[in-house]
Design an enzyme around this catalytic site. Structure first.
Site, PDB file in Angstrom:
ATOM      1  N   ASP A  48      17.387   9.513  -0.097  1.00 53.06           N
ATOM      2  CA  ASP A  48      17.757  10.583  -1.023  1.00 53.06           C
ATOM      3  C   ASP A  48      19.231  10.389  -1.332  1.00 53.06           C
ATOM      4  OD1 ASP A  48      18.621  12.895  -2.262  1.00 53.06           O
ATOM      5  OD2 ASP A  48      17.566  14.249  -0.915  1.00 53.06           O
ATOM      6  N   TYR A 139      23.064  16.385 -18.197  1.00 53.68           N
ATOM      7  CA  TYR A 139      22.719  14.958 -18.176  1.00 53.68           C
ATOM      8  C   TYR A 139      23.831  14.126 -18.820  1.00 53.68           C
ATOM      9  CZ  TYR A 139      19.845  10.744 -18.583  1.00 53.68           C
ATOM     10  OH  TYR A 139      19.367   9.453 -18.474  1.00 53.68           O
ATOM     11  N   LYS A 143      26.138  11.304 -16.912  1.00 48.52           N
ATOM     12  CA  LYS A 143      26.135   9.881 -17.272  1.00 48.52           C
ATOM     13  C   LYS A 143      27.511   9.436 -17.792  1.00 48.52           C
ATOM     14  CE  LYS A 143      21.854   8.956 -16.144  1.00 48.52           C
ATOM     15  NZ  LYS A 143      21.528   8.064 -15.010  1.00 48.52           N
TER      16      LYS A 143
HETATM   17  N1  LIG Z   1      13.675   6.600 -19.334  1.00 48.79           N
HETATM   18  C1  LIG Z   1      14.709   6.706 -20.170  1.00 48.79           C
HETATM   19  O1  LIG Z   1      14.538   6.954 -21.374  1.00 48.79           O
HETATM   20  C2  LIG Z   1      16.117   6.477 -19.666  1.00 48.79           C
HETATM   21  C3  LIG Z   1      17.129   6.182 -20.599  1.00 48.79           C
HETATM   22  C4  LIG Z   1      18.428   5.984 -20.133  1.00 48.79           C
HETATM   23  C5  LIG Z   1      18.708   6.052 -18.800  1.00 48.79           C
HETATM   24  N2  LIG Z   1      17.703   6.342 -17.923  1.00 48.79           N
HETATM   25  C6  LIG Z   1      18.063   6.411 -16.505  1.00 48.79           C
HETATM   26  O2  LIG Z   1      17.322   5.440 -15.808  1.00 48.79           O
HETATM   27  C7  LIG Z   1      17.150   5.863 -14.455  1.00 48.79           C
HETATM   28  C8  LIG Z   1      15.699   5.712 -14.064  1.00 48.79           C
HETATM   29  O3  LIG Z   1      14.930   6.522 -14.906  1.00 48.79           O
HETATM   30  P1  LIG Z   1      13.375   6.259 -15.167  1.00 48.79           P
HETATM   31  O4  LIG Z   1      13.185   6.329 -16.632  1.00 48.79           O
HETATM   32  O5  LIG Z   1      12.900   5.083 -14.415  1.00 48.79           O
HETATM   33  O6  LIG Z   1      12.797   7.620 -14.555  1.00 48.79           O
HETATM   34  P2  LIG Z   1      11.684   7.849 -13.437  1.00 48.79           P
HETATM   35  O7  LIG Z   1      11.523   9.331 -13.379  1.00 48.79           O
HETATM   36  O8  LIG Z   1      10.501   6.999 -13.696  1.00 48.79           O
HETATM   37  O9  LIG Z   1      12.402   7.322 -12.113  1.00 48.79           O
HETATM   38  C9  LIG Z   1      13.465   7.991 -11.510  1.00 48.79           C
HETATM   39  C10 LIG Z   1      13.338   7.783 -10.002  1.00 48.79           C
HETATM   40  O10 LIG Z   1      14.461   8.402  -9.369  1.00 48.79           O
HETATM   41  C11 LIG Z   1      13.975   8.992  -8.181  1.00 48.79           C
HETATM   42  N3  LIG Z   1      14.861  10.054  -7.707  1.00 48.79           N
HETATM   43  C12 LIG Z   1      15.038  11.293  -8.228  1.00 48.79           C
HETATM   44  N4  LIG Z   1      15.882  11.991  -7.448  1.00 48.79           N
HETATM   45  C13 LIG Z   1      16.245  11.162  -6.435  1.00 48.79           C
HETATM   46  C14 LIG Z   1      17.082  11.315  -5.298  1.00 48.79           C
HETATM   47  N5  LIG Z   1      17.724  12.461  -5.033  1.00 48.79           N
HETATM   48  N6  LIG Z   1      17.233  10.248  -4.472  1.00 48.79           N
HETATM   49  C15 LIG Z   1      16.595   9.077  -4.702  1.00 48.79           C
HETATM   50  N7  LIG Z   1      15.766   8.897  -5.749  1.00 48.79           N
HETATM   51  C16 LIG Z   1      15.597   9.933  -6.592  1.00 48.79           C
HETATM   52  C17 LIG Z   1      12.600   9.548  -8.552  1.00 48.79           C
HETATM   53  O11 LIG Z   1      11.811   9.806  -7.399  1.00 48.79           O
HETATM   54  C18 LIG Z   1      12.064   8.436  -9.434  1.00 48.79           C
HETATM   55  O12 LIG Z   1      11.314   7.482  -8.704  1.00 48.79           O
HETATM   56  C19 LIG Z   1      17.710   7.280 -14.378  1.00 48.79           C
HETATM   57  O13 LIG Z   1      19.023   7.232 -13.850  1.00 48.79           O
HETATM   58  C20 LIG Z   1      17.742   7.719 -15.821  1.00 48.79           C
HETATM   59  O14 LIG Z   1      18.736   8.698 -16.052  1.00 48.79           O
HETATM   60  C21 LIG Z   1      16.422   6.542 -18.320  1.00 48.79           C
END
Ligand SMILES: NC(=O)c1ccc[n+]([C@@H]2O[C@H](COP(=O)([O-])OP(=O)(O)OC[C@H]3O[C@@H](n4cnc5c(N)ncnc54)[C@H](O)[C@@H]3O)[C@@H](O)[C@H]2O)c1
Length: 235
Positions: A48, A139, A143
């Site tokens: 976490d 958010y 970021k």
């Molecule tokens: N999907 C998009 O459109 C997008 C765009 C830009 C940036 N992002 C960033 O990419 C990253 C991954 O996003 P994703 O799209 O794979 O989302 P996702 O929801 O599929 O994965 C996020 C993961 O983070 C984990 N997580 C959440 N809280 C946590 C904690 N306290 N400790 C450890 N793990 C934790 C979740 O369990 C999950 O497995 C994030 O940082 C997100 O902000 C995503």
């Protein structure tokens, strides 16, 4: 021969869409990958990122198992879409805690090992950290913070041979995006400016390829940068 042969990588949020793609990509290129998430991915560890003891334990376990750490990919993250008046203090703190403080905690815990290996950190920022999106105050703030954290660490660690970079994706096809619910009454006109001229969503593997580049020796003199992956939306 893979770019990460003999190297060890730790990936947070590796149970998610982008994190699992990053872990797979680094493994495909030869890395021994320690996958971490709130629930341990297969063969991985619980971590976490908001809990400093959990973070410290994950790094220590990585070093116990594999003796070194070369790459840290800070991918764990959450988002909550709300009108600014409706964001609760708990929601604000939770988003900042996971996205920004979590990136800080895991990086801080990994730095001693990364100094030894002259390794690399790649942080998952977002285009939302560069170009504001409505209904996403927490958010965007988190970021934007990740980007400045990246730059500050990059300068500080450069002489130690540790590189720190961030990627800034636009919409990526993961559960994060699929579960993204705009607040009732959201003004759709405010949301069009981030649309990609390429007219398609980004695949997690495309983000993973950028992370692998920044973590690899191909980017040996690249540090403190933000690699935007948005299909020319911000061009
Ligand atoms: N999907 C998009 O459109 C997008 C765009 C830009 C940036 N992002 C960033 O990419 C990253 C991954 O996003 P994703 O799209 O794979 O989302 P996702 O929801 O599929 O994965 C996020 C993961 O983070 C984990 N997580 C959440 N809280 C946590 C904690 N306290 N400790 C450890 N793990 C934790 C979740 O369990 C999950 O497995 C994030 O940082 C997100 O902000 C995503």
């Amino acid at each position: 021969m893979g770019r990460f042969d003999g190297r060890v990588a730790l990936v947070s949020g590796a149970g998610g869409g982008i994190g699992s793609a990053v872990a797979d990509r680094l493994a495909d290129e030869g890395a021994t990958v320690v996958r971490t998430d709130l629930e341990a991915p297969a063969g991985g560890l619980v971590c976490d990122v908001t809990d400093s003891s959990s973070v410290t334990a994950a790094v220590a376990e990585t070093l116990d198992r594999h003796g070194r750490l070369d790459v840290l990919a800070n991918v764990a993250g959450i988002g909550i879409a709300r009108c600014i008046e409706d964001v609760t203090l708990e929601e604000w703190k939770r988003v900042l805690d996971v996205n920004l403080t979590g990136t800080f905690l895991l990086s801080q815990a990994a730095v001693p090992a990364l100094r030894s290996s002259r390794g690399a950190i790649v942080n998952m920022a977002s285009v939302a950290g560069l170009r504001a999106a409505p209904y996403n105050a927490a958010y965007c703030a988190s970021k934007g913070g990740v980007i400045m954290l990246t730059k500050s660490m990059a300068i500080e660690l450069a002489s130690a041979g540790v590189r720190v970079n961030a990627v800034c994706p636009a919409s990526v096809d993961t559960d994060f995006l699929r579960n993204f619910a705009l607040p009732e009454g959201a003004d759709m006109a405010l949301l069009t400016r981030g649309r990609s001229p390429m007219g398609r969503i980004i695949e997690p593997g495309e983000v993973a390829a950028a992370v692998a580049y920044l973590a690899s020796d191909d980017a040996a003199t690249v540090s403190g940068t933000t690699l935007v992956i948005d299909g020319a939306a911000s061009a």
